[in-house]
Design an enzyme around this catalytic site. Structure first.
Site, PDB file in Angstrom:
ATOM      1  N   GLU A   1      15.789  -3.969  11.905  1.00 39.25           N
ATOM      2  CA  GLU A   1      14.477  -3.645  12.486  1.00 39.25           C
ATOM      3  C   GLU A   1      13.898  -2.426  11.785  1.00 39.25           C
ATOM      4  O   GLU A   1      14.281  -1.304  12.048  1.00 39.25           O
ATOM      5  CB  GLU A   1      14.581  -3.353  14.000  1.00 39.25           C
ATOM      6  CG  GLU A   1      14.872  -4.569  14.827  1.00 39.25           C
ATOM      7  CD  GLU A   1      14.781  -4.313  16.329  1.00 39.25           C
ATOM      8  OE1 GLU A   1      14.219  -3.275  16.719  1.00 39.25           O
ATOM      9  OE2 GLU A   1      15.261  -5.161  17.089  1.00 39.25           O
TER      10      GLU A   1
ATOM     11  N   GLU B   1      21.307  -2.926  20.012  1.00 40.18           N
ATOM     12  CA  GLU B   1      21.308  -1.456  20.054  1.00 40.18           C
ATOM     13  C   GLU B   1      22.201  -0.923  21.178  1.00 40.18           C
ATOM     14  O   GLU B   1      21.833   0.018  21.880  1.00 40.18           O
ATOM     15  CB  GLU B   1      19.870  -0.924  20.195  1.00 40.18           C
ATOM     16  CG  GLU B   1      18.967  -1.334  19.058  1.00 40.18           C
ATOM     17  CD  GLU B   1      17.603  -0.632  19.051  1.00 40.18           C
ATOM     18  OE1 GLU B   1      17.274   0.048  20.030  1.00 40.18           O
ATOM     19  OE2 GLU B   1      16.888  -0.763  18.048  1.00 40.18           O
TER      20      GLU B   1
END
Ligand SMILES: *[C@@H]1O[C@H](CO)[C@@H](O)[C@H](O)[C@H]1NC(C)=O
Ligand SMILES: *[C@@H]1O[C@H](CO)[C@@H](O)[C@H](O)[C@H]1NC(C)=O
Ligand SMILES: *[C@@H]1O[C@H](CO)[C@@H](O)[C@H](O)[C@H]1NC(C)=O
Ligand SMILES: *[C@@H]1O[C@H](CO)[C@@H](O)[C@H](O)[C@H]1NC(C)=O
Ligand SMILES: *[C@@H]1O[C@H](CO)[C@@H](O)[C@H](O)[C@H]1NC(C)=O
Ligand SMILES: *[C@@H]1O[C@H](CO)[C@@H](O)[C@H](O)[C@H]1NC(C)=O
Ligand SMILES: *[C@@H]1O[C@H](CO)[C@@H](O)[C@H](O)[C@H]1NC(C)=O
Ligand SMILES: *[C@@H]1O[C@H](CO)[C@@H](O)[C@H](O)[C@H]1NC(C)=O
Ligand SMILES: *[C@@H]1O[C@H](CO)[C@@H](O)[C@H](O)[C@H]1NC(C)=O
Ligand SMILES: *[C@@H]1O[C@H](CO)[C@@H](O)[C@H](O)[C@H]1NC(C)=O
Ligand SMILES: *[C@@H]1O[C@H](CO)[C@@H](O)[C@H](O)[C@H]1NC(C)=O
Ligand SMILES: CC(=O)N[C@H]1CO[C@H](CO)[C@@H](O)[C@@H]1O
Length: 724
Positions: free
Chosen positions: A253, A182
């Site tokens: 995710e 991320e």
């Protein structure tokens, strides 16, 4: 594209449990990953090996497989594996190779998310704290010292996997790896160095030649051949798609719940909501979905990051104890079965989509004449009534906010809002209560005074840089001469750590704490001062290191301002700067390793009996007792609802921090039950040790077992539906 070509060797090996695992050539195109020439729609689930025990791994993985998963994803936890530069630990709960081999033995694939920055509500985002002391280091950017250590550790892990033959290209189960995590969230903070670091990280990873693709999640500019993937709750709605037509649409995710902080209620995401968003992602050409978490587990020891509770994603399909949470586990299993039954057509068919009504639409995958046809009929309308739609001359009733799957474009096999699974609930059974004072011993920790402290400085030191994360605790002490003109003195402390306990002349004076969202807190407590010399000792406590954001290496924690205000403000004392402070890292009990069952007799702590009536009032006290393991195989937990804040050990193994006295806005403790894995226990004489900071009541601690009961009325869980 040449860069999408992965060298690989096809090997078939016989796994430990005797089932066949086909390793091989992993490639991809715009539709999906391709394993040994076959396109795949893959369901994956995150299970983090150090958040459970090696004894639990086989059953967790078996339940994931039974739940319809093809892949297990795990992060790699740098701080556990490299506690000092160049010193490695891969034993016990940290045995990554054993974990991956167990996945392989059960015939599943693995996705290895190396990071090595992982965030993950893990202390310091997985970085070992020694990185902080590398000269001139700036984390996660185009910085030579950082890149050196990142490359060093990544190489170490890739080589470890290769030497155990664990990449699919070697016949092993690992079909994917991830580098960074991320990063786009913080990339702007680094200016030009951000994108150049992304290019460096991708190139460094690809050059390690794992023979399987790399992904970068939430990184729209992931350089070829690294695949950019989506993380989030609703990737079917939020993902802007792969950054190249040659890359598949992957969701690495999909949050099954959300992490919980002290003072926060559990986040309950319904089975129906998860199923809706997973199905939507598949309908929109998605071919890989990972549940974060499939099993959350336990943040043992001091591994949780700032303010994160010890239980991790207990609301996942497998709960903290590894028990199936129904209907979540079963409803998703049915969804996986439905998708698997038509995956050929989904992968080979031509996608099209069209409107069925104002808020209804169809996504159809149809093969050439005579071939299969799969349809997803979507009702985006959340209002109470069914929507009636016409599809291919047939009428369908679509329940509110749902997707109906037609594996042949005619018959319904699954609807995301229709749960056919029996709901369950956890029950606890008390096995033992420690309500007799004779069963306990106590040890009062020492409150150091200024003169006793080994480290002195003329300023307030930063907490993390001083403890080097060897302990949660740092004593800040000073002594001063009062002035009788100081009436009604109040100790005023401003802190950027998490908790502060103040002691004045060895007497407990008060406590204050912050919370996950507001970093700074203030303590103002009236204090009794002696005429003449006074000793003030403030225990600063951190509940995990930060795990996110740019410039983690520059974070400040610890006391920022310390003053004593007299009734009349002109007569105030300011100790913040230009004052000599004394420091002590950690508690005496920690130095004595009081929680270990084997004590060094020379400096063994002096345990004493506890006083039944005073027991609940004493701060900074260690408690010790023994208990037998509950009979049977049910998971075991300590009920610490009578306690305040601290840490608990069983047979010298930390079951994690506890903080039951931090109430949510609804007046509940965020966590009262603390998992003690069966493998931590012997049949008799298990030693339980607790460090209690505030003065909880150990006489009401109990040992309990956890089991599941089916529910006739699912109403309780349905009420918690969180609409998107
Ligand atoms: C790997 O798969 C790709 C695409 O299916 C194919 O072009 C390539 O020849 C395969 N490589 C090996 C070594 O099997
Ligand atoms: C990693 O660093 C260690 C020292 O910390 C060194 O011994 C080792 O050779 C390095 N490995 C690589 C692959 O650079
Ligand atoms: C799915 O893939 C097809 C073919 O590449 C494309 O035309 C279509 O736009 C994609 N659908 C979505 C929702 O991205
Ligand atoms: C098809 O799906 C795409 C992506 O979801 C959407 O933008 C488009 O409007 C849809 N087309 C129709 C005709 O509904
Ligand atoms: C639907 O019915 C119409 C006429 O009743 C017919 O022309 C058409 O082929 C049918 N479509 C399908 C997909 O069966
Ligand atoms: C709504 O549709 C579902 C599934 O198609 C059906 O089982 C249910 O009976 C319908 N409900 C109503 C009120 O019509
Ligand atoms: C609860 O534990 C007791 C022993 O402590 C046992 O006799 C009883 O059967 C247990 N009940 C359940 C529901 O497990
Ligand atoms: C950390 O502590 C060391 C001494 O142990 C000191 O030299 C250094 O300046 C400190 N760094 C920061 C960022 O406070
Ligand atoms: C101490 O007392 C004297 C008078 O006795 C006063 O002038 C002085 O300001 C006081 N100092 C502090 C810090 O209160
Ligand atoms: C105490 O000293 C600190 C640092 O010098 C300063 O920021 C603060 O304002 C002072 N407090 C008062 C009440 O003057
Ligand atoms: C620090 O305190 C001493 C006396 O305690 C004083 O002489 C000195 O001026 C102070 N320095 C500053 C920068 O305030
Ligand atoms: C990418 C994405 O969808 N992120 C979202 C995930 O869910 C959290 C909590 O609901 C949001 O804050 C994120 O924006």
């Amino acid at each position: 594209m040449a860069s999408c070509y992965w060298v690989a060797i096809l090997v078939i090996i016989i796994g430990e449990a005797g089932c066949f695992v086909e390793g091989g050539n992993v490639t991809y195109d715009g539709r999906s990953l391709i394993i040994d020439g076959q396109r795949k729609i893959l369901f994956s689930g995150s299970i983090h090996y150090p958040r459970s025990t090696p004894q639990m791994w086989p059953s967790l993985i078996a339940k994931a497989k039974e739940g319809g998963l093809h892949v297990i994803q795990t992060y790699v936890f740098w701080n556990l594996h490299e506690p000092q530069p160049g010193e490695y630990d891969f034993g016990g709960r940290y045995d990554l190779v054993k974990f991956i081999k167990e996945i392989q033995a059960q015939g599943l694939y693995a996705c290895l998310t190396i990071g090595p920055f992982i965030e993950s509500e893990w202390t310091y985002g997985g970085f070992p704290f020694w990185l902080h002391d590398v000269p001139n280091i700036v984390y996660r950017t185009d910085n030579e010292p950082f890149k050196f250590y990142m490359q060093n550790f990544t190489t170490k892990i890739v080589n470890l996997m290769k030497s155990s033959g664990l990449y699919a290209s070697q016949g092993g189960p690992i079909i994917l790896s991830q580098i960074e995590n991320e990063y786009q969230n913080i990339e702007k903070a680094f200016g030009e160095a951000g994108p150049s670091y992304v290019r460096w990280a991708a190139k460094m990873a690809v050059e390690l030649e794992t023979g399987v693709p790399w992904v970068m999640c939430k990184q729209t500019d992931a350089p070829d051949p690294v695949i950019n993937t989506c993380n989030g709750m609703r990737c079917g709605q939020t993902f802007s798609g792969p950054n190249s037509p040659n890359k598949p649409s992957m969701w690495t995710e999909n949050w099954t719940s959300f992490y919980q902080v002290y003072g926060g209620e559990p986040y309950i995401r319904s089975a129906e909501d998860i199923a809706f968003h997973v199905t939507l992602f598949i309908a929109k050409n998605g071919s890989y979905i990972n549940y974060y978490m499939y099993h959350g587990g336990t943040n043992f020891g001091r591994t949780a990051s700032a303010y994160i509770i010890t239980s991790y994603y207990d609301q996942a399909p497998l709960d903290e104890y590894g028990l199936t949470r129904q209907p979540k586990w079963g409803h998703l299993k049915e969804l996986h079965g439905a998708i698997n039954s038509c995956s050929e057509t989904l992968l080979q068919g031509n996608p099209s989509n069209f409107s069925l009504g104002q808020l209804q639409e169809a996504y159809v995958f149809e093969e050439e004449a005579g071939g299969g046809c799969v349809a997803f009929l979507i009702n985006n309308d959340g209002r109470d009534d069914n929507a009636t739609v016409q599809f291919r001359n047939m009428s369908f009733q679509l329940p509110p906010k749902s997707i109906t799957i037609l594996p042949d474009c005619i018959n319904v096999i699954f609807n995301t809002a229709k749960v056919n699974v029996v709901y369950n609930e956890r029950r606890t059974n008390v096995s033992e209560v420690f309500n007799e004072a004779e069963r306990w011993q106590q040890f009062k920790d020492l409150i150091p005074n200024f003169l006793d402290t080994p480290l002195k400085a003329d300023t307030l030191l930063e907490h993390m840089n001083t403890t080097k994360d060897k302990s949660d605790y740092l004593w800040y002490t000073f002594s001063f001469q009062t002035n009788s003109s100081c009436t009604e003195p109040v100790l005023h402390v401003e802190s950027l750590a998490h908790v502060a306990h103040a002691f004045v002349n060895n007497v407990y004076a008060g406590t204050a704490h912050g919370n996950h969202d507001v970093k700074k807190f203030t303590m103002d407590i009236p204090v009794d001062l002696n005429d003449g010399m006074n000793n003030i000792s403030i225990l600063s406590v951190m509940v995990g290191l930060p795990d996110s954001g740019a410039f983690l290496e520059k974070r400040f924690a610890g006391l920022a301002t310390v003053e004593i205000h007299c009734g009349d403000m002109e007569n105030s004392y300011n100790f913040t700067n230009n004052y000599t402070w004394g420091y002590e890292v950690g508690l005496l009990g920690e130095k004595l390793q009081i929680y270990n069952t084997e004590q060094n007799l020379e400096n063994a702590p002096e345990w004493t009996k506890i006083d039944q009536y005073l027991s609940s009032k004493q701060p900074l006290t260690w408690y010790k007792t023994a208990f037998d393991a509950p009979v049977g195989d049910d998971p075991v937990a300590l009920n610490l609802s009578s306690m305040g804040k601290g840490e608990a050990w069983v047979n010298g193994l930390s079951v994690g921090r506890y903080w039951v006295s931090f109430y949510t806005s609804e007046g509940n403790s965020s966590q009262t039950l603390y998992h003690v894995p069966r493998s931590f226990l012997k049949s008799t004489e298990n030693v339980l040790v607790l460090m209690e900071e505030f003065g909880g009541d150990p006489l009401h601690i109990s040992v309990e077992t956890i089991s599941l009961t089916n529910l006739c009325q699912p109403s309780f869980i349905s009420n918690h539906y969180i609409p998107s």
